[in-house]
Write an enzyme that holds these catalytic residues in place. Structure first.
Site, PDB file in Angstrom:
ATOM      1  N   HIS A 115      -3.915  -5.237  -0.063  1.00 23.93           N
ATOM      2  CA  HIS A 115      -3.549  -5.792   1.249  1.00 23.93           C
ATOM      3  C   HIS A 115      -3.616  -7.317   1.263  1.00 23.93           C
ATOM      4  O   HIS A 115      -4.657  -7.902   1.549  1.00 23.93           O
ATOM      5  CB  HIS A 115      -4.469  -5.210   2.329  1.00 23.93           C
ATOM      6  CG  HIS A 115      -4.133  -3.812   2.690  1.00 23.93           C
ATOM      7  ND1 HIS A 115      -3.304  -3.498   3.763  1.00 23.93           N
ATOM      8  CD2 HIS A 115      -4.473  -2.628   2.130  1.00 23.93           C
ATOM      9  CE1 HIS A 115      -3.165  -2.189   3.839  1.00 23.93           C
ATOM     10  NE2 HIS A 115      -3.864  -1.637   2.854  1.00 23.93           N
TER      11      HIS A 115
ATOM     12  N   GLU B 267      -2.517  -9.304   3.438  1.00 24.13           N
ATOM     13  CA  GLU B 267      -2.771  -9.860   4.785  1.00 24.13           C
ATOM     14  C   GLU B 267      -4.253 -10.080   5.030  1.00 24.13           C
ATOM     15  O   GLU B 267      -4.652 -10.765   5.976  1.00 24.13           O
ATOM     16  CB  GLU B 267      -2.175  -8.954   5.862  1.00 24.13           C
ATOM     17  CG  GLU B 267      -2.980  -7.738   6.232  1.00 24.13           C
ATOM     18  CD  GLU B 267      -2.919  -6.610   5.217  1.00 24.13           C
ATOM     19  OE1 GLU B 267      -3.659  -5.629   5.375  1.00 24.13           O
ATOM     20  OE2 GLU B 267      -2.110  -6.720   4.264  1.00 24.13           O
TER      21      GLU B 267
ATOM     22  N   CYS C  40       0.831  -1.213   0.000  1.00 15.24           N
ATOM     23  CA  CYS C  40       0.000   0.000   0.000  1.00 15.24           C
ATOM     24  C   CYS C  40       0.867   1.266   0.000  1.00 15.24           C
ATOM     25  O   CYS C  40       1.429   1.613  -1.022  1.00 15.24           O
ATOM     26  CB  CYS C  40      -0.984  -0.035   1.171  1.00 15.24           C
ATOM     27  SG  CYS C  40      -2.418   1.043   0.920  1.00 15.24           S
TER      28      CYS C  40
END
Length: 366
Positions: A343, A345, A257
Site C-alpha cells: 500500500h 498510500e 493489493c
C-alpha cells in the site's frame, strides 16, 4: 465513558483453541477469519480499511484506544473489521484532535470485540497454525454453542466480498479542472489513495465494482486504477474480465493489493491463499528495477503464485518481499500496466513507496 464496565467475553478459534477476556465495544457475537496486524500506530485506519471486511483483527500493539478516535483518520465511512482482539483496551484517551473514545466509536458502529487477551500467545498460535475462522462473544459464553455457530462461517477461500464494500453509485473525487482524469474501479478503495491522486492533479471518478470497461471508457479517462479490497481475487471473474479489456485497449493501468492480484489473474497467473498473510507497516520490499529497498505498509491474505509469474513471458517482476521472497510488484511487458501488492498510500505506514503514484502520472502524460 468513565462508567465503562468490563464484562466477560470469549474468543474461540476454529481449531478449538479458547481465549477468555473482557468485552470491548458492543455486547454481542461476531465471526470472521482471524488475522493480525503488527503496526504500532494507525488502529483507526486499520479498522476502517475495506480490505479487512469479514476479518477479526488482532492488534499486536499493547495499547488500543489510547489516542482516541478522529473523524479525519478513517479510510472509509464505517468500521470494516468484523471484530477486534486486543491486549489493553484504553477507553480514556489523550489527544486534542480526537472526537471520542474507542468505546463510543465501537458502540456506534456495532463492533464486537474482546480485550485482556494474551495477544502475543494468540499471534504465535496463528503464525504456527495459519489463518482460520473465529468467533467472539460477550453474550454467549457456552463453548459448545459457539462451536456450532462457528461451523456456519464460510471460508475466506473462494469468497467474493468486494461487491459488498464497493460504492453503489459512481462519485467524483478531486478538482474537475485537474490535468488528468482517472477511472477508479472501487473494490474497496481507501480514501488516502484518492487523496494521493488529488495531490497529483488527478480528477477521479470512482465506479462500482461491477462496472463494465465500456461504461468507464465513456467518461474518457486518461487512465485506470484497480483498487484494493477484501476476499478471494479468483472469485471475481467480472473484475478479471474488466482488467483484460483495459489491457487490450492499451490504457494506462495501476493496481494496488487486490488490483495487483487481478492484474496477475488477467494475464494467466494464478493467486493463492497465504498461510497467515502480510499485515503491518514495516515490511521490507526490494525494487528490482532500481536496486533499492523500501519499507512498506501491507494488508493481504492472498498473493500471486511466484512460479507462474517467473514462467510468464509477458510479465516482469518489479518488486520482491525481502522477508519471504513473495512477489510484491509486476508490470506487463509492452503495456502501460503495473501493480504492487503493498500500500503506497501508506495510511498507516511509511511514505517510501509514494513514488508509485508519480510513476502512474508519468504514464498518463505519454
Amino acid at each position: 465513558m468513565s462508567n465503562f464496565t468490563k464484562l466477560p467475553a470469549v474468543l474461540l478459534l476454529a481449531d478449538g483453541t479458547v481465549y477468555y477476556g473482557k468485552a470491548a465495544g458492543k455486547i454481542g457475537t461476531t465471526t470472521g477469519e482471524i488475522c493480525f496486524n503488527t503496526g504500532m500506530t494507525g488502529y483507526q485506519e486499520i479498522f476502517t480499511d475495506p480490505s479487512y471486511y469479514g476479518q477479526i483483527m488482532v492488534t499486536t500493539n499493547a495499547h488500543i484506544g489510547n489516542y482516541g478516535v478522529s473523524e479525519e483518520d478513517t479510510e472509509s465511512n464505517t468500521i470494516q473489521i468484523a471484530g477486534l482482539v486486543c491486549k489493553n483496551y484504553s477507553v480514556p484517551y489523550s489527544r486534542k484532535l480526537a472526537n471520542e473514545s474507542i468505546q463510543d466509536y465501537f458502540q456506534e458502529d456495532n463492533l464486537v470485540g474482546i480485550s485482556d487477551v494474551d495477544t502475543r500467545s494468540l499471534v504465535r498460535h496463528i503464525r504456527h497454525k495459519g489463518a482460520m475462522n473465529a468467533i467472539i462473544s460477550s453474550e454467549i459464553l457456552d463453548i459448545d454453542v459457539l462451536k456450532e455457530k462457528l461451523k456456519e462461517v464460510p471460508s475466506m477461500d473462494g469468497l467474493e466480498l468486494s461487491s459488498k464494500v464497493s460504492t453503489n453509485t459512481a462519485y467524483y473525487f478531486g478538482d474537475e479542472n485537474a490535468k488528468y482524469r482517472v477511472a477508479v474501479l472501487d473494490l474497496g478503495v481507501k480514501k488516502n489513495i484518492l487523496r494521493n491522486f488529488h495531490a497529483r492533479n488527478i480528477y477521479a471518478k470512482v465506479f462500482p465494482a461491477k462496472t463494465s470497461f465500456t461504461e468507464m471508457e465513456a467518461w474518457t479517462p486518461d487512465g485506470y486504477f484497480i483498487s484494493n479490497g477484501p476476499g478471494d481475487p479468483a472469485a471475481m471473474p467480472y473484475a478479471i474480465d474488466t482488467v483484460k479489456e483495459i489491457i487490450a485497449a492499451d490504457k494506462p493501468l495501476f493496481g494496488i493489493c487486490l488490483g495487483h492480484q487481478l492484474l496477475a489473474l488477467a494475464n494467466g497467473v494464478r493467486t493463492k491463499k497465504m498461510f497467515n498473510g502480510h499485515r503491518g507497516i514495516n515490511h521490507p520490499v526490494k525494487n528490482i528495477i532500481n536496486n533499492s529497498c523500501e519499507i512498506t505498509s501491507q494488508n493481504h491474505g492472498f498473493g500471486v503464485v511466484a512460479e507462474d509469474i517467473e514462467n510468464a513471458d509477458n510479465i516482469e517482476i518489479t518488486h520482491v518481499n525481502l522477508n519471504d521472497k513473495s512477489i510484491e510488484g509486476i508490470r506487463v511487458k509492452g503495456k502501460k500496466a503495473f501493480s504492487v501488492q503493498y500500500h503506497p498510500e501508506s495510511s498507516p505506514g511509511p511514505h517510501d513507496s509514494r513514488y508509485l503514484f508519480d510513476n502512474f502520472v508519468d504514464m498518463l502524460t505519454v
